[in-house]
Design a protein around this motif. Structure first.
Motif, PDB file in Angstrom:
ATOM      1  N   GLY A  72      -1.454  -8.020   6.487  1.00  0.00           N
ATOM      2  CA  GLY A  72      -0.157  -8.568   6.851  1.00  0.00           C
ATOM      3  C   GLY A  72       0.943  -7.528   6.733  1.00  0.00           C
ATOM      4  N   HIS A  73       2.114  -7.886   7.257  1.00  0.00           N
ATOM      5  CA  HIS A  73       3.255  -6.969   7.215  1.00  0.00           C
ATOM      6  C   HIS A  73       3.577  -6.498   5.806  1.00  0.00           C
ATOM      7  CE1 HIS A  73       4.688  -8.841  11.168  1.00  0.00           C
ATOM      8  NE2 HIS A  73       4.331  -7.617  11.426  1.00  0.00           N
ATOM      9  N   GLN A  74       3.389  -7.373   4.825  1.00  0.00           N
ATOM     10  CA  GLN A  74       3.782  -7.003   3.462  1.00  0.00           C
ATOM     11  C   GLN A  74       2.983  -5.837   2.921  1.00  0.00           C
ATOM     12  OE1 GLN A  74       2.170  -9.818   4.263  1.00  0.00           O
ATOM     13  NE2 GLN A  74       0.732 -10.433   2.677  1.00  0.00           N
ATOM     14  N   HIS A  75       1.878  -5.481   3.552  1.00  0.00           N
ATOM     15  CA  HIS A  75       1.050  -4.380   3.072  1.00  0.00           C
ATOM     16  C   HIS A  75       1.423  -3.036   3.694  1.00  0.00           C
ATOM     17  CE1 HIS A  75      -1.580  -7.962   2.430  1.00  0.00           C
ATOM     18  NE2 HIS A  75      -1.532  -7.431   1.238  1.00  0.00           N
ATOM     19  N   VAL A  76       2.225  -3.053   4.745  1.00  0.00           N
ATOM     20  CA  VAL A  76       2.593  -1.821   5.443  1.00  0.00           C
ATOM     21  C   VAL A  76       3.622  -1.049   4.624  1.00  0.00           C
ATOM     22  CG1 VAL A  76       3.572  -0.886   7.566  1.00  0.00           C
ATOM     23  CG2 VAL A  76       2.142  -2.931   7.662  1.00  0.00           C
ATOM     24  N   PRO A  77       3.408   0.251   4.408  1.00  0.00           N
ATOM     25  CA  PRO A  77       4.361   1.029   3.623  1.00  0.00           C
ATOM     26  C   PRO A  77       5.775   0.937   4.202  1.00  0.00           C
ATOM     27  CG  PRO A  77       2.396   2.325   4.041  1.00  0.00           C
ATOM     28  CD  PRO A  77       2.291   1.075   4.868  1.00  0.00           C
ATOM     29  N   GLU A  78       6.745   0.876   3.312  1.00  0.00           N
ATOM     30  CA  GLU A  78       8.168   0.827   3.636  1.00  0.00           C
ATOM     31  C   GLU A  78       8.598  -0.468   4.306  1.00  0.00           C
ATOM     32  OE1 GLU A  78       9.594   4.408   5.485  1.00  0.00           O
ATOM     33  OE2 GLU A  78       8.291   5.651   4.257  1.00  0.00           O
ATOM     34  N   MET A 108       0.838  -1.193   0.000  1.00  0.00           N
ATOM     35  CA  MET A 108       0.000   0.000   0.000  1.00  0.00           C
ATOM     36  C   MET A 108       0.873   1.243   0.000  1.00  0.00           C
ATOM     37  SD  MET A 108      -2.894  -0.647   2.861  1.00  0.00           S
ATOM     38  CE  MET A 108      -3.614  -2.242   3.055  1.00  0.00           C
ATOM     39  N   SER A 109       0.339   2.265  -0.569  1.00  0.00           N
ATOM     40  CA  SER A 109       1.007   3.559  -0.470  1.00  0.00           C
ATOM     41  C   SER A 109       0.731   4.124   0.932  1.00  0.00           C
ATOM     42  CB  SER A 109       0.467   4.518  -1.522  1.00  0.00           C
ATOM     43  OG  SER A 109      -0.878   4.851  -1.216  1.00  0.00           O
ATOM     44  N   ALA A 110       1.448   5.166   1.307  1.00  0.00           N
ATOM     45  CA  ALA A 110       1.230   5.782   2.619  1.00  0.00           C
ATOM     46  C   ALA A 110      -0.206   6.290   2.755  1.00  0.00           C
ATOM     47  CB  ALA A 110       2.228   6.911   2.847  1.00  0.00           C
ATOM     48  N   SER A 111      -0.743   6.886   1.698  1.00  0.00           N
ATOM     49  CA  SER A 111      -2.117   7.396   1.792  1.00  0.00           C
ATOM     50  C   SER A 111      -3.136   6.260   1.872  1.00  0.00           C
ATOM     51  CB  SER A 111      -2.435   8.332   0.629  1.00  0.00           C
ATOM     52  OG  SER A 111      -2.350   7.653  -0.602  1.00  0.00           O
ATOM     53  N   GLN A 112      -2.890   5.168   1.146  1.00  0.00           N
ATOM     54  CA  GLN A 112      -3.777   4.011   1.252  1.00  0.00           C
ATOM     55  C   GLN A 112      -3.729   3.434   2.671  1.00  0.00           C
ATOM     56  OE1 GLN A 112      -1.962   1.790  -1.952  1.00  0.00           O
ATOM     57  NE2 GLN A 112      -3.855   1.877  -3.135  1.00  0.00           N
TER      58      GLN A 112
END
Length: 46
Positions: free
Chosen positions: A14-20, A1-5
């Protein structure tokens, strides 16, 4: 996800969706149990 998403997201991911974050390791989650806990905390639409 992007930061805004990410900032607009409401739910479980899951962790893989957290930005950065550069890894994906939510592991072997018992999603039935996770959903039961979420329904208890937030209510159910079903």
């Amino acid at each position: 996800m992007s930061a805004s998403q990410w900032n607009g997201f409401r739910g479980i991911c899951g962790h893989q969706h957290v930005p950065e974050n550069d890894h994906g390791d939510p592991g072997s989650l018992d999603f039935r149990h996770v959903l039961e806990l979420a329904k208890k905390k937030f209510g159910s639409n079903s």
